[in-house]
Structures are given as structure tokens and as C-alpha cells.
Design a protein around this motif. Structure first.
Motif, PDB file in Angstrom:
ATOM      1  N   ALA A  48      44.217  70.652  62.853  1.00  0.00           N
ATOM      2  CA  ALA A  48      44.260  69.797  61.694  1.00  0.00           C
ATOM      3  C   ALA A  48      45.748  69.381  61.319  1.00  0.00           C
ATOM      4  N   LEU A  49      46.708  70.056  61.326  1.00  0.00           N
ATOM      5  CA  LEU A  49      47.969  69.874  61.133  1.00  0.00           C
ATOM      6  C   LEU A  49      48.665  68.776  62.107  1.00  0.00           C
ATOM      7  N   ILE A  50      48.344  69.143  63.552  1.00  0.00           N
ATOM      8  CA  ILE A  50      48.880  68.156  64.519  1.00  0.00           C
ATOM      9  C   ILE A  50      48.581  66.677  64.264  1.00  0.00           C
ATOM     10  N   GLN A  51      47.243  66.395  63.610  1.00  0.00           N
ATOM     11  CA  GLN A  51      46.818  65.252  63.427  1.00  0.00           C
ATOM     12  C   GLN A  51      47.251  64.490  61.924  1.00  0.00           C
ATOM     13  N   LEU A  52      47.603  65.746  61.233  1.00  0.00           N
ATOM     14  CA  LEU A  52      47.813  65.164  59.672  1.00  0.00           C
ATOM     15  C   LEU A  52      48.716  63.926  59.365  1.00  0.00           C
ATOM     16  N   LYS A  53      49.652  63.686  59.841  1.00  0.00           N
ATOM     17  CA  LYS A  53      50.424  62.327  59.636  1.00  0.00           C
ATOM     18  C   LYS A  53      49.529  61.197  60.108  1.00  0.00           C
ATOM     19  N   GLU A  54      49.084  61.378  61.202  1.00  0.00           N
ATOM     20  CA  GLU A  54      48.055  60.236  61.541  1.00  0.00           C
ATOM     21  C   GLU A  54      46.909  59.857  60.793  1.00  0.00           C
ATOM     22  N   VAL A  55      46.510  61.121  60.282  1.00  0.00           N
ATOM     23  CA  VAL A  55      45.503  61.221  59.204  1.00  0.00           C
ATOM     24  C   VAL A  55      45.611  60.306  58.142  1.00  0.00           C
ATOM     25  N   LEU A  56      46.724  60.618  57.389  1.00  0.00           N
ATOM     26  CA  LEU A  56      47.321  59.934  56.331  1.00  0.00           C
ATOM     27  C   LEU A  56      47.763  58.382  56.564  1.00  0.00           C
ATOM     28  N   ASP A  57      48.026  57.956  57.730  1.00  0.00           N
ATOM     29  CA  ASP A  57      48.791  56.765  57.785  1.00  0.00           C
ATOM     30  C   ASP A  57      47.253  55.746  58.255  1.00  0.00           C
ATOM     31  N   CYS A  58      46.125  56.666  58.766  1.00  0.00           N
ATOM     32  CA  CYS A  58      45.309  55.682  58.855  1.00  0.00           C
ATOM     33  C   CYS A  58      44.161  55.785  57.877  1.00  0.00           C
ATOM     34  N   ASP A  59      43.002  55.133  58.189  1.00  0.00           N
ATOM     35  CA  ASP A  59      41.957  55.287  57.400  1.00  0.00           C
ATOM     36  C   ASP A  59      41.190  56.504  57.031  1.00  0.00           C
ATOM     37  N   PHE A  60      40.983  56.896  55.837  1.00  0.00           N
ATOM     38  CA  PHE A  60      40.191  58.156  55.496  1.00  0.00           C
ATOM     39  C   PHE A  60      39.425  58.043  54.086  1.00  0.00           C
ATOM     40  N   ASP A  61      38.546  58.968  54.087  1.00  0.00           N
ATOM     41  CA  ASP A  61      37.829  58.946  52.813  1.00  0.00           C
ATOM     42  C   ASP A  61      38.551  59.991  51.713  1.00  0.00           C
ATOM     43  N   LEU A  62      38.413  59.433  50.308  1.00  0.00           N
ATOM     44  CA  LEU A  62      39.017  60.361  49.341  1.00  0.00           C
ATOM     45  C   LEU A  62      38.099  60.630  48.268  1.00  0.00           C
ATOM     46  N   PHE A  63      38.105  62.092  47.887  1.00  0.00           N
ATOM     47  CA  PHE A  63      37.140  62.466  47.246  1.00  0.00           C
ATOM     48  C   PHE A  63      37.592  63.290  46.105  1.00  0.00           C
ATOM     49  N   THR A  64      37.126  63.189  44.850  1.00  0.00           N
ATOM     50  CA  THR A  64      37.350  64.394  43.909  1.00  0.00           C
ATOM     51  C   THR A  64      36.595  65.484  44.534  1.00  0.00           C
ATOM     52  N   TYR A  65      37.496  66.754  44.284  1.00  0.00           N
ATOM     53  CA  TYR A  65      36.932  67.979  44.778  1.00  0.00           C
ATOM     54  C   TYR A  65      36.515  68.853  43.594  1.00  0.00           C
ATOM     55  N   VAL A  66      35.195  69.055  43.762  1.00  0.00           N
ATOM     56  CA  VAL A  66      34.477  69.902  42.721  1.00  0.00           C
ATOM     57  C   VAL A  66      33.597  70.920  43.557  1.00  0.00           C
ATOM     58  N   PRO A  67      34.194  72.307  43.701  1.00  0.00           N
ATOM     59  CA  PRO A  67      33.261  73.079  44.427  1.00  0.00           C
ATOM     60  C   PRO A  67      32.061  73.464  44.151  1.00  0.00           C
TER      61      PRO A  67
END
Length: 214
Positions: A98-117
Motif C-alpha cells: 500500500a505504501l508503494i502506491q500511496l503517492k499515486e493513490v493520493l494523486d489520482c481519484d479516490f473515495d473519502l469517508f468519515t471513519y466511524v469504527p
């Protein structure tokens, strides 16, 4: 020379080293208000993100958490060292991937959620404020935790966990937020790259007009 598979630790450290130079500003709208996430990256956070807490059954050089990224990049700690740990493949490898892809993840489209465990049908010890989920396979989860508050509207956040999806889907029952703007800022040069900006999709539109629809 280590092959590509064995370089997974080096690759993760390389990406994290690059991310330390940036901060990401994520803006989303909720109930008529803009909310801002200032996401930064710190050298001392890498060992936890990389899963070094699961390497207790092997001997590694003594290290200061702030220096572990450089130690990996200098090959003082290698994939050959860490892959001997009994929990490496289960708990460490998905985090490095996951860390290897982290910058690419942040630069591209992603879904954002509020986190309520508490909304999960399972139990987790992860403490965070937001969750980022990739929109393409392999699915990766990135958890964001509030670090400190500066003033009334600017907050600093850090990445507290990241790993590829396993049996659990951490998007379950979490509420998606509408990302309106995403900016990457190079800290030293202050160069700004706007990666996404829904706020100016229409020339006549204002931030207020978008917020009334959210």
C-alpha cells in the motif's frame, strides 16, 4: 542486486521519502460548510506504517524511528532482513504494498469517508478520523488521523495506517464525503499543483452554490 519483489521495502521507503516533501490539502463539503484536511508525512511515522511492530521475532539494527527511512534507502535494513519475520507476509507485506502506491493513490481519484469504527460488523483497533479507499484494484485503504489544530479552520492530519484490502472491507457502513478540491503542495518550494477542483467546474459557480447541493 535484489529483484523487484525483494525491493518492496526499499520502494516503500523511497515513496515515503518523497511524500515527506509534500502536503496534501483535501477540501470537502458537509452540511453547508467546507472542511479542510491538511495531510502531512513525517519520517518517524514510517516504521509503524511499514509494519515494523510485527518484526519483533527478528533482530534488526537499533534505530531511531526518524532515521529508519534513510536506513532502508542506504540498505542498512533490507527486504532480506525483514521477510524472515513470522508475521511478515500476513501483516507487513500488505502494508508495504500500500505504501508503494500511496503517492499515486493520493494523486489520482479516490473515495473519502468519515471513519466511524462502531458502524462496522467487525472489531478493529484502528483509530482514525478519515478513510481513503482506492477506486481500482488492488483496493488499498489509507487511514488519516488528526494530529493538531492550528487556528479555527486549518488542521494537520497524518497517515496512521495503510494496507491492501484483505477479507475485511473497511468501506462497510462508512459515510462517503464529496471531495471538492485536492491540492498537492511542495513544502520547500511552495509550488502548488491542483489535482482536482470541482469548485470551479463552472465559471459562474461559487463555493457557496456547491455547498447548497451537498
Amino acid at each position: 542486486m535484489q529483484n523487484e519483489k525483494q525491493d518492496i521495502l526499499y520502494q516503500a521507503a523511497y515513496v515515503w521519502k518523497e511524500l515527506i516533501s509534500y502536503r496534501y490539502v483535501l477540501t470537502y463539503g458537509y452540511k453547508g460548510h467546507l472542511h479542510t484536511i491538511n495531510l502531512t508525512f513525517s519520517p518517524e511515522d514510517f516504521p509503524h506504517l511499514a509494519g515494523f511492530q510485527y518484526l519483533k521475532d527478528i533482530r534488526l539494527p537499533r534505530y531511531n524511528p526518524r532515521k529508519i527511512v534513510d536506513m532502508v534507502l542506504q540498505q542498512k535494513i533490507t527486504y532480506t532482513d525483514v521477510q524472515k519475520a513470522s508475521q511478515f507476509h500476513e501483516f507487513v507485506e500488505p502494508r508495504l504494498a500500500a505504501l508503494i502506491q500511496l503517492k499515486e493513490v493520493l494523486d489520482c481519484d479516490f473515495d473519502l469517508f468519515t471513519y466511524v469504527p462502531r458502524f462496522y460488523p467487525f472489531t478493529t483497533k484502528i483509530k482514525a478520523d478519515y478513510l481513503i479507499a482506492t477506486q481500482r484494484d488492488p483496493i488499498s485503504f489509507v487511514f488519516i488521523l488528526k494530529e493538531s489544530s492550528n487556528g479555527e479552520s486549518i488542521c494537520d492530519y497524518l497517515c496512521c495506517s495503510a494496507f491492501e484490502k484483505g477479507e475485511r472491507d473497511y468501506r462497510t457502513n462508512q459515510q462517503r464525503r464529496t471531495l471538492l478540491k485536492k491540492t498537492r503542495i511542495h513544502i520547500e518550494s511552495e509550488n502548488i499543483t491542483v489535482l482536482y477542483n470541482r469548485l470551479v467546474d463552472e465559471p459562474s459557480a461559487t463555493e457557496e452554490s456547491f455547498l447548497t447541493t451537498i
